[in-house]
Design a protein around this motif. Structure first.
Motif, PDB file in Angstrom:
ATOM      1  N   HIS A 120       0.986  -1.340   0.132  1.00 49.94           N
ATOM      2  CA  HIS A 120       0.002   0.073  -0.292  1.00 49.94           C
ATOM      3  C   HIS A 120       0.630   1.257  -0.020  1.00 49.94           C
ATOM      4  O   HIS A 120       0.253   2.468  -0.391  1.00 49.94           O
ATOM      5  N   TYR A 121       2.313   1.376   0.807  1.00 51.08           N
ATOM      6  CA  TYR A 121       2.832   2.667   0.859  1.00 51.08           C
ATOM      7  C   TYR A 121       3.049   3.168  -0.562  1.00 51.08           C
ATOM      8  O   TYR A 121       2.779   4.338  -1.097  1.00 51.08           O
ATOM      9  N   ARG A 122       2.686   1.509  -1.437  1.00 52.42           N
ATOM     10  CA  ARG A 122       3.644   2.227  -3.258  1.00 52.42           C
ATOM     11  C   ARG A 122       2.829   2.958  -3.551  1.00 52.42           C
ATOM     12  O   ARG A 122       3.200   4.074  -4.516  1.00 52.42           O
ATOM     13  N   TYR A 123       1.324   3.560  -2.896  1.00 49.87           N
ATOM     14  CA  TYR A 123       0.296   3.855  -4.206  1.00 49.87           C
ATOM     15  C   TYR A 123       0.169   5.571  -3.277  1.00 49.87           C
ATOM     16  O   TYR A 123      -0.454   6.426  -3.594  1.00 49.87           O
ATOM     17  N   HIS A 124       1.175   5.906  -1.771  1.00 53.70           N
ATOM     18  CA  HIS A 124       1.195   7.183  -1.730  1.00 53.70           C
ATOM     19  C   HIS A 124       2.169   8.254  -2.239  1.00 53.70           C
ATOM     20  O   HIS A 124       3.157   7.813  -3.007  1.00 53.70           O
ATOM     21  N   PRO A 125       1.721   9.804  -2.574  1.00 53.19           N
ATOM     22  CA  PRO A 125       2.605  10.662  -3.082  1.00 53.19           C
ATOM     23  C   PRO A 125       4.033  10.030  -2.165  1.00 53.19           C
ATOM     24  O   PRO A 125       4.926  10.726  -3.305  1.00 53.19           O
ATOM     25  N   VAL A 126       4.047  10.036  -0.925  1.00 55.05           N
ATOM     26  CA  VAL A 126       5.435  10.123  -0.744  1.00 55.05           C
ATOM     27  C   VAL A 126       6.237   9.012  -1.660  1.00 55.05           C
ATOM     28  O   VAL A 126       7.364   9.293  -1.330  1.00 55.05           O
ATOM     29  N   ALA A 127       6.235   7.495  -1.993  1.00 59.31           N
ATOM     30  CA  ALA A 127       7.027   7.061  -2.399  1.00 59.31           C
ATOM     31  C   ALA A 127       7.337   7.072  -3.831  1.00 59.31           C
ATOM     32  O   ALA A 127       7.760   7.279  -4.295  1.00 59.31           O
ATOM     33  N   ALA A 128       6.129   8.309  -4.382  1.00 59.29           N
ATOM     34  CA  ALA A 128       7.156   8.667  -6.139  1.00 59.29           C
ATOM     35  C   ALA A 128       7.844  10.186  -5.540  1.00 59.29           C
ATOM     36  O   ALA A 128       8.246   9.924  -6.744  1.00 59.29           O
ATOM     37  N   ARG A 129       7.421  10.469  -4.180  1.00 59.83           N
ATOM     38  CA  ARG A 129       8.924  11.514  -4.391  1.00 59.83           C
ATOM     39  C   ARG A 129      10.047  10.585  -3.786  1.00 59.83           C
ATOM     40  O   ARG A 129      10.754  11.822  -4.087  1.00 59.83           O
ATOM     41  N   MET A 130       9.865  10.043  -3.503  1.00 57.81           N
ATOM     42  CA  MET A 130      10.979   8.879  -2.790  1.00 57.81           C
ATOM     43  C   MET A 130      12.065   8.585  -4.395  1.00 57.81           C
ATOM     44  O   MET A 130      13.216   9.601  -4.445  1.00 57.81           O
ATOM     45  N   ALA A 131      11.458   8.419  -5.014  1.00 60.92           N
ATOM     46  CA  ALA A 131      11.807   7.652  -5.953  1.00 60.92           C
ATOM     47  C   ALA A 131      12.912   8.939  -7.420  1.00 60.92           C
ATOM     48  O   ALA A 131      13.801   8.707  -7.570  1.00 60.92           O
ATOM     49  N   GLU A 132      11.833  10.064  -6.920  1.00 60.25           N
ATOM     50  CA  GLU A 132      11.795  11.040  -7.750  1.00 60.25           C
ATOM     51  C   GLU A 132      13.244  11.034  -7.443  1.00 60.25           C
ATOM     52  O   GLU A 132      14.508  12.117  -8.439  1.00 60.25           O
ATOM     53  N   ILE A 133      13.634  11.886  -6.171  1.00 64.44           N
ATOM     54  CA  ILE A 133      14.404  11.874  -5.592  1.00 64.44           C
ATOM     55  C   ILE A 133      15.555  11.906  -6.166  1.00 64.44           C
ATOM     56  O   ILE A 133      16.274  11.989  -7.031  1.00 64.44           O
ATOM     57  N   VAL A 134      15.688   9.756  -5.760  1.00 65.86           N
ATOM     58  CA  VAL A 134      16.420   9.450  -5.856  1.00 65.86           C
ATOM     59  C   VAL A 134      17.140   9.492  -7.446  1.00 65.86           C
ATOM     60  O   VAL A 134      18.271   9.299  -7.964  1.00 65.86           O
TER      61      VAL A 134
END
Length: 323
Positions: A120-134
């Motif tokens: 479920h964590y993968r569907y929160h905007p934080v997951a997308a933002r983590m990946a974007e930053i990295v």
């Protein structure tokens, strides 16, 4: 979308029933449990209209569009396959299956049905933002990725410690850390080594696991998982690059005391990423995928890769694969 629940599991109200009340077009329409009395109690408490006498009866119900599988780990593949054979879409709790061979079997059977692993964590905007930053290069060349999922579960009779039901800390807690490592790595990780702390009554079952990885480009990685160890509680992702770091606290449920901190070239910032709870966003994505949208971020191919890495960790730790 009418969805049936296999098992009156403790996670079901949080992961499905309450989110369904706010996601348009979703109805939790049926439930089945090994004990019909438990299913009836669940239905009465949560307003579920239909109680089936068995799992098989539920998956065969032609009025259902989808099935939610929150059963013990070792039952995930069996009942996901049964639901697929009956023509249902499936939302399956993590870990997807007991091992990679089962994951490949489910992936081959999916066809045009939606099968979503419930990270479920993968569907929160934080997951997308983590990946974007990295992956944007902001941190510079990635040198190390560390993820951890540790919490205390001292009740060793719990089914999550049952080898026959595919239990172990890596399966229950660590699968999140493994999945997040894959999300943030510059490519697919390869296991270098692993060390397990096992139950005294069953040395096949890990109560804690630490694994080291080689990542593409010369970077390294680490996964820590625990249900009982000196690390009582830690849910964190940390990425070190040549220019800075990113640390995310509670990446698994960022709506609850989550924090994302980035330090680049000596400048530190904290980001707030708003969004509904992870389970609500996951259910909305599942319903949209069933409707034909491209919203499944955790499809079977992704699950096969995660389960393959989990198998490799168990092998490196000298433990048998989960049955």
């Amino acid at each position: 979308m009418r969805i049936g629940v296999l098992g009156a599991a403790r996670i079901a109200p949080t992961a499905l029933v309450r989110p369904a009340r706010v996601v348009d077009g979703v109805e939790v329409a049926a439930v089945a449990a090994r004990d019909r009395g438990r299913a009836e109690a669940f239905a009465a408490k949560h307003g579920v209209a239909t109680v089936h006498g068995s799992y098989a009866e539920l998956v065969a119900d032609p009025s259902l569009d989808a099935v939610y599988v929150p059963l013990p780990n070792g039952k995930h593949a069996e009942w996901t396959l049964a639901a697929l054979e009956a023509g249902r879409h499936v939302l399956c709790e993590k870990p997807f299956t007991a091992n990679a061979a089962q994951a490949r079997e489910v992936a081959a059977a999916a066809g045009d049905r939606v099968v979503m692993e419930a990270f479920h964590y993968r569907y929160h905007p934080v997951a997308a933002r983590m990946a974007e930053i990295v992956h944007s290069g902001e941190l510079g060349e990635i040198r190390r990725v560390e993820t951890a999922m540790c919490f205390p579960l001292p009740l060793f009779s719990d089914i999550r410690y049952d080898f026959g039901l595919a239990g172990g800390s890596l399966m229950d807690a660590g699968c999140y850390a493994v999945h997040c490592l894959r999300l943030l790595s510059p490519g697919e990780p390869a296991v270098r080594s692993a060390t397990a702390r096992t139950l005294s009554r069953d040395r096949r079952v890990d109560r804690a696991m630490t694994a080291e990885f080689d990542l593409p480009g010369g970077a390294t990685g680490q996964v820590r998982a625990s249900m009982w160890s000196t690390t009582v509680f830690r849910i964190r992702a940390r990425v070190l690059g040549e220019r800075g770091t990113m640390t995310v606290t509670n990446f698994a449920a960022p709506q609850v005391f989550g924090r994302l901190v980035v330090t680049v070239d000596g400048h530190r910032r904290r980001e707030r990423v708003a969004g509904e709870g992870t389970y609500t966003r996951q259910l909305r994505a599942f319903a949209a995928a069933v409707g034909g949208a491209d919203t499944n971020l955790t499809p079977p191919a992704d699950s096969v890769a995660t389960m393959s890495l989990i198998d490799d960790i168990y092998t490196a730790a000298g433990l048998p694969l989960r049955p």
